[in-house]
Write a protein that holds these residues in place. Structure first.
Motif, PDB file in Angstrom:
ATOM      1  N   ALA A  85      34.060  62.864  25.822  1.00 27.33           N
ATOM      2  CA  ALA A  85      33.952  61.284  25.820  1.00 27.33           C
ATOM      3  C   ALA A  85      35.447  60.832  25.668  1.00 27.33           C
ATOM      4  CB  ALA A  85      33.180  61.177  24.668  1.00 27.33           C
ATOM      5  N   LEU A  86      35.169  59.461  25.640  1.00 25.47           N
ATOM      6  CA  LEU A  86      36.619  58.698  25.540  1.00 25.47           C
ATOM      7  C   LEU A  86      36.507  57.998  24.183  1.00 25.47           C
ATOM      8  CD1 LEU A  86      37.283  57.052  29.114  1.00 25.47           C
ATOM      9  CD2 LEU A  86      38.431  58.827  27.996  1.00 25.47           C
ATOM     10  N   LEU A  87      37.861  57.906  23.889  1.00 29.52           N
ATOM     11  CA  LEU A  87      38.044  57.091  22.441  1.00 29.52           C
ATOM     12  C   LEU A  87      38.834  55.926  23.008  1.00 29.52           C
ATOM     13  CD1 LEU A  87      38.426  56.504  19.345  1.00 29.52           C
ATOM     14  CD2 LEU A  87      40.419  57.914  19.392  1.00 29.52           C
ATOM     15  N   LEU A  88      38.199  54.590  22.653  1.00 29.67           N
ATOM     16  CA  LEU A  88      38.853  53.481  23.048  1.00 29.67           C
ATOM     17  C   LEU A  88      39.484  52.999  21.615  1.00 29.67           C
ATOM     18  CD1 LEU A  88      39.504  50.916  24.726  1.00 29.67           C
ATOM     19  CD2 LEU A  88      37.139  50.108  24.290  1.00 29.67           C
ATOM     20  N   GLU A 114      26.073  44.798  21.938  1.00 30.72           N
ATOM     21  CA  GLU A 114      25.261  44.279  22.725  1.00 30.72           C
ATOM     22  C   GLU A 114      25.249  45.144  23.981  1.00 30.72           C
ATOM     23  OE1 GLU A 114      26.357  40.268  25.392  1.00 30.72           O
ATOM     24  OE2 GLU A 114      25.986  39.919  23.242  1.00 30.72           O
ATOM     25  N   SER A 115      26.579  45.626  24.394  1.00 31.23           N
ATOM     26  CA  SER A 115      26.857  46.676  25.483  1.00 31.23           C
ATOM     27  C   SER A 115      26.138  47.893  25.115  1.00 31.23           C
ATOM     28  CB  SER A 115      28.145  46.870  25.985  1.00 31.23           C
ATOM     29  OG  SER A 115      28.653  45.439  26.429  1.00 31.23           O
ATOM     30  N   LYS A 147      30.802  54.437  30.193  1.00 32.30           N
ATOM     31  CA  LYS A 147      30.321  53.368  29.308  1.00 32.30           C
ATOM     32  C   LYS A 147      31.623  52.679  28.828  1.00 32.30           C
ATOM     33  CE  LYS A 147      26.404  53.032  26.921  1.00 32.30           C
ATOM     34  NZ  LYS A 147      25.413  53.469  25.985  1.00 32.30           N
ATOM     35  N   ILE A 148      32.548  53.309  28.694  1.00 32.08           N
ATOM     36  CA  ILE A 148      33.912  52.794  27.773  1.00 32.08           C
ATOM     37  C   ILE A 148      34.433  51.922  29.183  1.00 32.08           C
ATOM     38  CG2 ILE A 148      36.120  53.364  27.328  1.00 32.08           C
ATOM     39  CD1 ILE A 148      34.153  53.389  24.808  1.00 32.08           C
ATOM     40  N   ALA A 150      33.073  50.708  31.518  1.00 30.45           N
ATOM     41  CA  ALA A 150      32.338  49.434  32.120  1.00 30.45           C
ATOM     42  C   ALA A 150      32.805  48.346  31.074  1.00 30.45           C
ATOM     43  CB  ALA A 150      30.901  49.926  31.966  1.00 30.45           C
ATOM     44  N   PHE A 151      33.114  48.518  29.850  1.00 29.62           N
ATOM     45  CA  PHE A 151      33.420  47.836  28.664  1.00 29.62           C
ATOM     46  C   PHE A 151      34.812  47.145  29.007  1.00 29.62           C
ATOM     47  CE2 PHE A 151      34.619  46.948  24.282  1.00 29.62           C
ATOM     48  CZ  PHE A 151      33.520  45.943  23.900  1.00 29.62           C
ATOM     49  N   LEU A 152      35.884  47.911  29.605  1.00 23.59           N
ATOM     50  CA  LEU A 152      36.956  47.279  29.563  1.00 23.59           C
ATOM     51  C   LEU A 152      37.161  45.962  30.203  1.00 23.59           C
ATOM     52  CD1 LEU A 152      38.920  50.570  30.426  1.00 23.59           C
ATOM     53  CD2 LEU A 152      38.828  49.673  28.337  1.00 23.59           C
ATOM     54  N   PRO A 153      36.637  45.713  31.412  1.00 24.93           N
ATOM     55  CA  PRO A 153      36.573  44.221  31.905  1.00 24.93           C
ATOM     56  C   PRO A 153      36.137  42.822  30.756  1.00 24.93           C
ATOM     57  CG  PRO A 153      35.762  45.713  33.418  1.00 24.93           C
ATOM     58  CD  PRO A 153      35.665  46.500  32.264  1.00 24.93           C
ATOM     59  N   THR A 154      35.398  43.332  30.124  1.00 30.88           N
ATOM     60  CA  THR A 154      34.835  42.384  29.034  1.00 30.88           C
ATOM     61  C   THR A 154      35.844  42.498  27.789  1.00 30.88           C
ATOM     62  OG1 THR A 154      32.299  43.238  29.330  1.00 30.88           O
ATOM     63  CG2 THR A 154      33.031  42.016  27.181  1.00 30.88           C
ATOM     64  N   LEU A 155      36.442  43.529  27.353  1.00 33.11           N
ATOM     65  CA  LEU A 155      37.260  43.571  26.568  1.00 33.11           C
ATOM     66  C   LEU A 155      38.842  42.608  26.838  1.00 33.11           C
ATOM     67  CD1 LEU A 155      38.219  44.620  23.690  1.00 33.11           C
ATOM     68  CD2 LEU A 155      39.043  46.820  25.103  1.00 33.11           C
ATOM     69  N   ASP A 156      39.138  42.890  28.411  1.00 28.08           N
ATOM     70  CA  ASP A 156      40.372  42.471  28.721  1.00 28.08           C
ATOM     71  C   ASP A 156      39.974  40.815  28.574  1.00 28.08           C
ATOM     72  OD1 ASP A 156      42.705  42.480  30.150  1.00 28.08           O
ATOM     73  OD2 ASP A 156      41.561  41.464  32.043  1.00 28.08           O
ATOM     74  N   GLY A 157      38.884  40.346  28.997  1.00 29.42           N
ATOM     75  CA  GLY A 157      38.581  38.988  28.767  1.00 29.42           C
ATOM     76  C   GLY A 157      38.729  38.160  27.700  1.00 29.42           C
TER      77      GLY A 157
END
Length: 113
Positions: free
Chosen positions: A7-10, A35-36, A80-81, A83-90
């Protein structure tokens, strides 16, 4: 919910005073991760730290504005991580975001026999 063994650790480094839409940024990130449908998120508060500005943030008693360092950790599948990165960037205007590969040994309760 299952997490793959690989997996990945963000890891997200921000300040306690950082905001998003009038709310604390750390709360907004954790709620958006939930939510994601990410596997989970943990917010860790540090007693001392500094970042790009080299300004020291500490819990020393005489400081009025602590703005202590926070670390948010989220572990899930690479898909999944990512896919979440653009949301986090915003959501972020400053801070540090890192990714690293991790091996998940256990997630949730162990089955009893």
């Amino acid at each position: 919910m299952q997490i793959p063994k690989q997996a990945l650790l963000l890891r997200i480094f921000i300040g306690e005073d950082d905001k998003f839409g009038g709310s604390p940024l750390y709360e907004a990130i954790v709620l958006k991760a939930r939510e994601s449908h990410l596997a989970g998120a943990t917010v860790l508060r540090g007693p001392m730290g500094f970042g790009a500005s080299s300004r020291l943030h500490t819990t020393k008693i005489l400081r009025l504005s602590e703005d202590l360092p926070l670390v948010i950790e989220i572990v899930d599948s690479e898909d999944k991580i990512n896919a979440f990165l653009p949301t986090l960037d915003g959501m972020m205007t400053s801070g540090l975001i890192t990714l690293e590969k991790v091996q998940v040994l256990q997630y949730g309760a162990k089955a009893t026999s």
